[in-house]
Scaffold this motif. Structure first.
Motif, PDB file in Angstrom:
ATOM      1  N   ILE A  22     129.476   3.512  38.037  1.00  0.00           N
ATOM      2  CA  ILE A  22     129.461   2.058  37.552  1.00  0.00           C
ATOM      3  C   ILE A  22     128.648   1.103  38.592  1.00  0.00           C
ATOM      4  O   ILE A  22     129.106   0.820  39.655  1.00  0.00           O
ATOM      5  CB  ILE A  22     130.970   1.524  37.337  1.00  0.00           C
ATOM      6  CG1 ILE A  22     131.417   2.519  36.316  1.00  0.00           C
ATOM      7  CG2 ILE A  22     130.748   0.105  36.684  1.00  0.00           C
ATOM      8  CD1 ILE A  22     130.813   2.697  34.942  1.00  0.00           C
ATOM      9  N   VAL A  23     127.373   0.921  38.269  1.00  0.00           N
ATOM     10  CA  VAL A  23     126.738   0.028  39.318  1.00  0.00           C
ATOM     11  C   VAL A  23     126.824  -1.483  39.296  1.00  0.00           C
ATOM     12  O   VAL A  23     127.188  -1.838  40.414  1.00  0.00           O
ATOM     13  CB  VAL A  23     125.175   0.601  39.377  1.00  0.00           C
ATOM     14  CG1 VAL A  23     124.138  -0.274  40.026  1.00  0.00           C
ATOM     15  CG2 VAL A  23     124.937   2.167  39.399  1.00  0.00           C
ATOM     16  N   ASP A  24     126.612  -1.940  38.127  1.00  0.00           N
ATOM     17  CA  ASP A  24     126.923  -3.349  37.865  1.00  0.00           C
ATOM     18  C   ASP A  24     127.835  -3.395  36.682  1.00  0.00           C
ATOM     19  O   ASP A  24     127.345  -2.766  35.451  1.00  0.00           O
ATOM     20  CB  ASP A  24     125.487  -4.102  37.522  1.00  0.00           C
ATOM     21  CG  ASP A  24     124.562  -3.750  38.805  1.00  0.00           C
ATOM     22  OD1 ASP A  24     125.079  -4.465  40.148  1.00  0.00           O
ATOM     23  OD2 ASP A  24     123.618  -3.286  38.649  1.00  0.00           O
ATOM     24  N   VAL A 172     131.278   2.140  28.270  1.00  0.00           N
ATOM     25  CA  VAL A 172     131.638   3.114  29.096  1.00  0.00           C
ATOM     26  C   VAL A 172     133.013   2.637  29.745  1.00  0.00           C
ATOM     27  O   VAL A 172     133.219   1.343  29.897  1.00  0.00           O
ATOM     28  CB  VAL A 172     130.648   3.477  30.125  1.00  0.00           C
ATOM     29  CG1 VAL A 172     129.085   4.205  29.249  1.00  0.00           C
ATOM     30  CG2 VAL A 172     130.107   2.210  30.939  1.00  0.00           C
ATOM     31  N   LEU A 173     133.719   3.542  30.215  1.00  0.00           N
ATOM     32  CA  LEU A 173     135.019   3.363  30.896  1.00  0.00           C
ATOM     33  C   LEU A 173     134.499   2.817  32.441  1.00  0.00           C
ATOM     34  O   LEU A 173     133.660   3.509  33.061  1.00  0.00           O
ATOM     35  CB  LEU A 173     135.691   4.649  31.018  1.00  0.00           C
ATOM     36  CG  LEU A 173     137.112   4.464  31.540  1.00  0.00           C
ATOM     37  CD1 LEU A 173     138.074   3.611  30.596  1.00  0.00           C
ATOM     38  CD2 LEU A 173     137.924   5.881  31.687  1.00  0.00           C
ATOM     39  N   ILE A 174     135.053   1.732  32.813  1.00  0.00           N
ATOM     40  CA  ILE A 174     134.751   1.169  34.220  1.00  0.00           C
ATOM     41  C   ILE A 174     135.562   1.833  35.106  1.00  0.00           C
ATOM     42  O   ILE A 174     134.973   2.174  36.355  1.00  0.00           O
ATOM     43  CB  ILE A 174     134.972  -0.601  34.118  1.00  0.00           C
ATOM     44  CG1 ILE A 174     134.344  -1.033  32.951  1.00  0.00           C
ATOM     45  CG2 ILE A 174     135.142  -1.174  35.315  1.00  0.00           C
ATOM     46  CD1 ILE A 174     134.935  -2.592  32.733  1.00  0.00           C
ATOM     47  N   ALA A 175     136.706   2.419  35.095  1.00  0.00           N
ATOM     48  CA  ALA A 175     137.539   3.025  35.947  1.00  0.00           C
ATOM     49  C   ALA A 175     138.040   4.037  35.706  1.00  0.00           C
ATOM     50  O   ALA A 175     138.812   4.189  34.502  1.00  0.00           O
ATOM     51  CB  ALA A 175     138.464   1.770  36.817  1.00  0.00           C
ATOM     52  N   SER A 176     138.505   5.133  36.602  1.00  0.00           N
ATOM     53  CA  SER A 176     139.061   6.416  36.024  1.00  0.00           C
ATOM     54  C   SER A 176     140.479   6.020  35.628  1.00  0.00           C
ATOM     55  O   SER A 176     141.274   5.496  36.554  1.00  0.00           O
ATOM     56  CB  SER A 176     138.982   7.577  37.204  1.00  0.00           C
ATOM     57  OG  SER A 176     137.606   7.820  37.325  1.00  0.00           O
ATOM     58  N   ILE A 177     141.127   6.763  34.629  1.00  0.00           N
ATOM     59  CA  ILE A 177     142.519   6.754  34.111  1.00  0.00           C
ATOM     60  C   ILE A 177     143.041   8.071  33.945  1.00  0.00           C
ATOM     61  O   ILE A 177     142.042   8.925  33.547  1.00  0.00           O
ATOM     62  CB  ILE A 177     142.480   5.656  33.072  1.00  0.00           C
ATOM     63  CG1 ILE A 177     141.649   6.163  31.758  1.00  0.00           C
ATOM     64  CG2 ILE A 177     142.192   4.024  33.483  1.00  0.00           C
ATOM     65  CD1 ILE A 177     141.876   5.226  30.504  1.00  0.00           C
ATOM     66  N   ILE A 192     124.664   1.830  34.707  1.00  0.00           N
ATOM     67  CA  ILE A 192     125.408   3.061  35.059  1.00  0.00           C
ATOM     68  C   ILE A 192     124.404   4.039  35.677  1.00  0.00           C
ATOM     69  O   ILE A 192     123.326   3.906  35.434  1.00  0.00           O
ATOM     70  CB  ILE A 192     126.116   3.723  33.950  1.00  0.00           C
ATOM     71  CG1 ILE A 192     125.109   4.238  32.906  1.00  0.00           C
ATOM     72  CG2 ILE A 192     127.140   2.975  33.300  1.00  0.00           C
ATOM     73  CD1 ILE A 192     125.596   5.153  31.735  1.00  0.00           C
ATOM     74  N   ASN A 193     124.907   4.983  36.517  1.00  0.00           N
ATOM     75  CA  ASN A 193     124.186   5.901  37.155  1.00  0.00           C
ATOM     76  C   ASN A 193     124.753   7.296  36.419  1.00  0.00           C
ATOM     77  O   ASN A 193     125.664   7.796  36.611  1.00  0.00           O
ATOM     78  CB  ASN A 193     124.655   6.134  38.717  1.00  0.00           C
ATOM     79  CG  ASN A 193     123.594   7.150  39.335  1.00  0.00           C
ATOM     80  OD1 ASN A 193     122.990   7.971  38.777  1.00  0.00           O
ATOM     81  ND2 ASN A 193     123.710   7.234  40.563  1.00  0.00           N
ATOM     82  N   PRO A 194     123.581   7.640  35.558  1.00  0.00           N
ATOM     83  CA  PRO A 194     124.181   8.654  34.575  1.00  0.00           C
ATOM     84  C   PRO A 194     124.306  10.073  35.323  1.00  0.00           C
ATOM     85  O   PRO A 194     125.162  10.773  35.048  1.00  0.00           O
ATOM     86  CB  PRO A 194     122.896   8.981  33.684  1.00  0.00           C
ATOM     87  CG  PRO A 194     121.796   8.186  34.420  1.00  0.00           C
ATOM     88  CD  PRO A 194     122.538   6.917  35.161  1.00  0.00           C
ATOM     89  N   VAL A 195     123.537  10.230  36.558  1.00  0.00           N
ATOM     90  CA  VAL A 195     123.890  11.369  37.297  1.00  0.00           C
ATOM     91  C   VAL A 195     125.376  11.278  37.884  1.00  0.00           C
ATOM     92  O   VAL A 195     125.893  12.666  38.014  1.00  0.00           O
ATOM     93  CB  VAL A 195     123.000  11.519  38.529  1.00  0.00           C
ATOM     94  CG1 VAL A 195     123.253  12.702  39.391  1.00  0.00           C
ATOM     95  CG2 VAL A 195     121.380  11.618  38.087  1.00  0.00           C
TER      96      VAL A 195
END
Length: 220
Positions: A22-24, A172-177, A192-195
């Motif tokens: 998540i870049v911005d 997209v999900l911002i933080a892992s859960i 997002i950085n898709p890689v």
């Protein structure tokens, strides 16, 4: 109706990749959403995972995926047989020990010793050389001392499934859960950085971009 268990357990997830995926973040679904995770098998929903919405119910969900993109057990080494186990074949035995979690195996006991241990689920976070024990309570109820080393590990690259009929991409999900505690922050505008996203984003990149054009996909 999606429901979420927010009871705190002594479980942890590794979130070090979240700020890379998540870049911005410029806009979100205000207040987040509880996700309907019925049928979603990975134990963790990682930052960058696409979130979809069912038109008929209004439920938000993680896009179907076949697996977590995490390192799990690939192969096991030579079995230390132990003693006094109960003869039989036991499935879905959770092996204990090592540096990871979640590995399952089929265990065969003959002549009161463990003769074979066959991995059926690789789990995550293991290292070569980890010693995994066979708990007696899952292998007949008696015995001790049986173990098997991790011979090799593999990176299980998760694959996104198709967008289900009657659903639309939302963000997209911002933080892992944890999947079982699926209260999600959802980004609708940003980068997002898709890689660095949890699974192979290239398979859905074009369709996702058409549906959510305010999320820029840039491999930094």
């Amino acid at each position: 109706m999606a429901e979420v268990n927010l009871t705190n357990d002594s479980e942890q997830i590794i979130t070090g990749n979240d700020n890379i995926a998540i870049v911005d973040v410029f806009a979100t679904v205000r207040g987040g959403r509880s996700l309907n995770v019925s049928g979603f098998t990975p134990e963790v929903i990682y930052a960058g995972h696409p979130i979809i919405k069912e038109t008929a119910t209004g439920d938000y969900k993680p896009l179907p995926a076949t697996a977590d993109s995490v390192a799990g057990v690939a192969t096991l080494g030579t079995v230390v047989p132990g003693a006094a186990y109960t003869n039989g074949t036991y499935t879905n035995v959770p092996l204990s020990g090592g540096s990871g979690k979640g590995v399952l195996a089929t265990v065969v006991v003959a002549g009161t010793v463990v003769t074979t241990v066959t991995k059926t689920k690789g789990g995550s976070g293991y290292k070569v050389g980890d010693s995994l024990s066979v708990p007696a309570e899952y292998a007949g109820g008696t015995g001790n001392g049986a173990s098997v080393p991790v011979a090799s590990v593999e990176s299980n690259v998760g694959v996104y499934g198709a967008l289900p009929v009657g659903h639309t991409y939302q963000g997209v999900l911002i933080a892992s859960i944890l999947t079982k505690k699926a209260f999600a922050g959802i980004m609708t505008q940003g980068t997002i950085n898709p890689v660095a996203c949890p699974n192979d984003f290239a398979t859905i990149a074009a369709a996702f971009k058409a549906a959510v054009p305010l999320i820029d996909q840039r491999a930094d």
